[in-house]
Design an enzyme around this catalytic site. Sequence first.
Site, mmCIF file in Angstrom:
data_model
loop_
_atom_site.group_PDB
_atom_site.id
_atom_site.type_symbol
_atom_site.label_atom_id
_atom_site.label_comp_id
_atom_site.label_asym_id
_atom_site.label_seq_id
_atom_site.Cartn_x
_atom_site.Cartn_y
_atom_site.Cartn_z
ATOM 1 N N TYR A 163 13.653 37.105 3.039
ATOM 2 C CA TYR A 163 14.090 38.293 3.810
ATOM 3 C C TYR A 163 15.160 39.054 3.019
ATOM 4 O O TYR A 163 15.078 40.277 2.854
ATOM 5 C CB TYR A 163 14.624 37.886 5.192
ATOM 6 N N LYS A 167 15.150 42.943 1.338
ATOM 7 C CA LYS A 167 16.154 43.998 1.570
ATOM 8 C C LYS A 167 16.830 44.407 0.255
ATOM 9 O O LYS A 167 17.269 45.545 0.112
ATOM 10 C CB LYS A 167 17.181 43.534 2.612
HETATM 11 N N1 NAP Z 1 19.197 43.216 13.613
HETATM 12 C C1 NAP Z 1 19.878 43.003 12.495
HETATM 13 O O1 NAP Z 1 20.792 42.174 12.443
HETATM 14 C C2 NAP Z 1 19.575 43.832 11.268
HETATM 15 C C3 NAP Z 1 20.551 43.922 10.267
HETATM 16 C C4 NAP Z 1 20.280 44.660 9.122
HETATM 17 C C5 NAP Z 1 19.057 45.306 8.974
HETATM 18 N N2 NAP Z 1 18.115 45.193 9.961
HETATM 19 C C6 NAP Z 1 16.820 45.882 9.769
HETATM 20 O O2 NAP Z 1 16.694 46.881 10.749
HETATM 21 C C7 NAP Z 1 15.323 47.146 11.008
HETATM 22 C C8 NAP Z 1 15.071 47.160 12.506
HETATM 23 O O3 NAP Z 1 15.338 45.878 13.029
HETATM 24 P P1 NAP Z 1 15.901 45.637 14.497
HETATM 25 O O4 NAP Z 1 17.113 44.814 14.354
HETATM 26 O O5 NAP Z 1 15.988 46.899 15.259
HETATM 27 O O6 NAP Z 1 14.744 44.688 15.051
HETATM 28 P P2 NAP Z 1 13.817 44.756 16.360
HETATM 29 O O7 NAP Z 1 14.626 45.043 17.579
HETATM 30 O O8 NAP Z 1 13.020 43.497 16.303
HETATM 31 O O9 NAP Z 1 12.869 46.006 16.094
HETATM 32 C C9 NAP Z 1 11.834 45.975 15.157
HETATM 33 C C10 NAP Z 1 10.902 47.130 15.429
HETATM 34 O O10 NAP Z 1 9.858 47.096 14.432
HETATM 35 C C11 NAP Z 1 8.582 46.988 15.054
HETATM 36 N N3 NAP Z 1 7.723 46.179 14.201
HETATM 37 C C12 NAP Z 1 7.870 44.877 13.871
HETATM 38 N N4 NAP Z 1 6.855 44.472 13.091
HETATM 39 C C13 NAP Z 1 6.062 45.556 12.915
HETATM 40 C C14 NAP Z 1 4.838 45.775 12.217
HETATM 41 N N5 NAP Z 1 4.207 44.783 11.572
HETATM 42 N N6 NAP Z 1 4.282 47.010 12.255
HETATM 43 C C15 NAP Z 1 4.873 48.014 12.937
HETATM 44 N N7 NAP Z 1 6.033 47.864 13.618
HETATM 45 C C16 NAP Z 1 6.592 46.644 13.610
HETATM 46 C C17 NAP Z 1 8.867 46.347 16.418
HETATM 47 O O11 NAP Z 1 7.882 46.653 17.410
HETATM 48 P P3 NAP Z 1 6.568 45.727 17.626
HETATM 49 O O12 NAP Z 1 7.048 44.319 17.686
HETATM 50 O O13 NAP Z 1 5.940 46.231 18.885
HETATM 51 O O14 NAP Z 1 5.713 45.987 16.444
HETATM 52 C C18 NAP Z 1 10.182 47.032 16.778
HETATM 53 O O15 NAP Z 1 9.946 48.332 17.263
HETATM 54 C C19 NAP Z 1 14.544 46.072 10.231
HETATM 55 O O16 NAP Z 1 14.066 46.628 9.025
HETATM 56 C C20 NAP Z 1 15.592 45.011 9.943
HETATM 57 O O17 NAP Z 1 15.299 44.278 8.785
HETATM 58 C C21 NAP Z 1 18.348 44.479 11.097
#
Ligand code: NAP
Length: 268
Positions: A163, A167
């Site tokens: 992961y 990133k």
């Molecule tokens: N949360 C953290 O701590 C954090 C920190 C740094 C960066 N990020 C990054 O921020 C971004 C958003 O994450 P989040 O924290 O908001 O997570 P989240 O709440 O799990 O949201 C992820 C979103 O992506 C969609 N998704 C997942 N797999 C997918 C696929 N195969 N095709 C299309 N859509 C897909 C999900 O909807 P469905 O499941 O319906 O597809 C959901 O809308 C990610 O790139 C993550 O790596 C997160």
Amino acid sequence: MDLSNTEKQRIKTQFGEWAIVTGASSGIGLELATQLASAGFNLILNARNEERLLKVAQQLQSHKIEIKSVVADLSDKDGVEKIIQSTQGLKVGLLINNAGYGTSGLFVDASLDSEINMLRVNCEAVLALTHYFAQQFKEQGRGGIIFLSSLVAFQGVPYAANYAASKAYIQSFSEALAVELKAFGVDVLAAAPGPVQSGFGQRANMKMDNAMAADRLGVPILRALGKQSKVVPGLLSKVLTYALRTVPRFIKVKIMEKVMSGFTQHQR
Ligand SMILES: NC(=O)c1ccc[n+]([C@@H]2O[C@H](COP(=O)([O-])OP(=O)(O)OC[C@H]3O[C@@H](n4cnc5c(N)ncnc54)[C@H](OP(=O)(O)O)[C@@H]3O)[C@@H](O)[C@H]2O)c1
């Protein structure tokens, strides 16, 4: 937390009429879509779960904007194509490469198929969408691309090795494109948050302490768009980044091992 009217006007003028948000049904993507809706952008929203995506689209309709929902799995090439097809004839000015997820635990015990699937969503789909829309934006002489990087992008991270590597790819790609595309009037931004409360933790099987609320990320990210090429939203993340700036990379990896040991379940 809301954008000021001046900021809404600035981003709408610079990056309107339509914005694409991948992974818009939850967490950071939902927050960014909500802020963009309130700034008057028309939206192309993507996620896999149709019911959740349509519910979000319905909620955002209250802003009197046009919304297209694209139910598509971005681990699949057809999913990327579906998004591209949905934009034909539309004046797209902003691409938010947000969809992504994490895995955790010892790499040797992981399923290779799921690790490859994660790379397809976190990197390959981002590459393909960016390639298509960067060409469109170059042609129109304007546009914006936001990438979701992470605090884990800046060193190796034991127990989230693949992961964090995905990133690191995003961070490096974004930094280089910010320079290349500037010449064509296209702004690129890497947003690198620390832990955020969202669906991420559950899917990655991580228990994250001191996580920021997702609705505090939209404003700093969109405020930074067009002004800088990297943003680290949240005070704790800023302090951590600053404090670790001069620490040698191998020590940062050790620190990350300690942090991730608390977040993940793994057995040596
Ligand atoms: N949360 C953290 O701590 C954090 C920190 C740094 C960066 N990020 C990054 O921020 C971004 C958003 O994450 P989040 O924290 O908001 O997570 P989240 O709440 O799990 O949201 C992820 C979103 O992506 C969609 N998704 C997942 N797999 C997918 C696929 N195969 N095709 C299309 N859509 C897909 C999900 O909807 P469905 O499941 O319906 O597809 C959901 O809308 C990610 O790139 C993550 O790596 C997160």
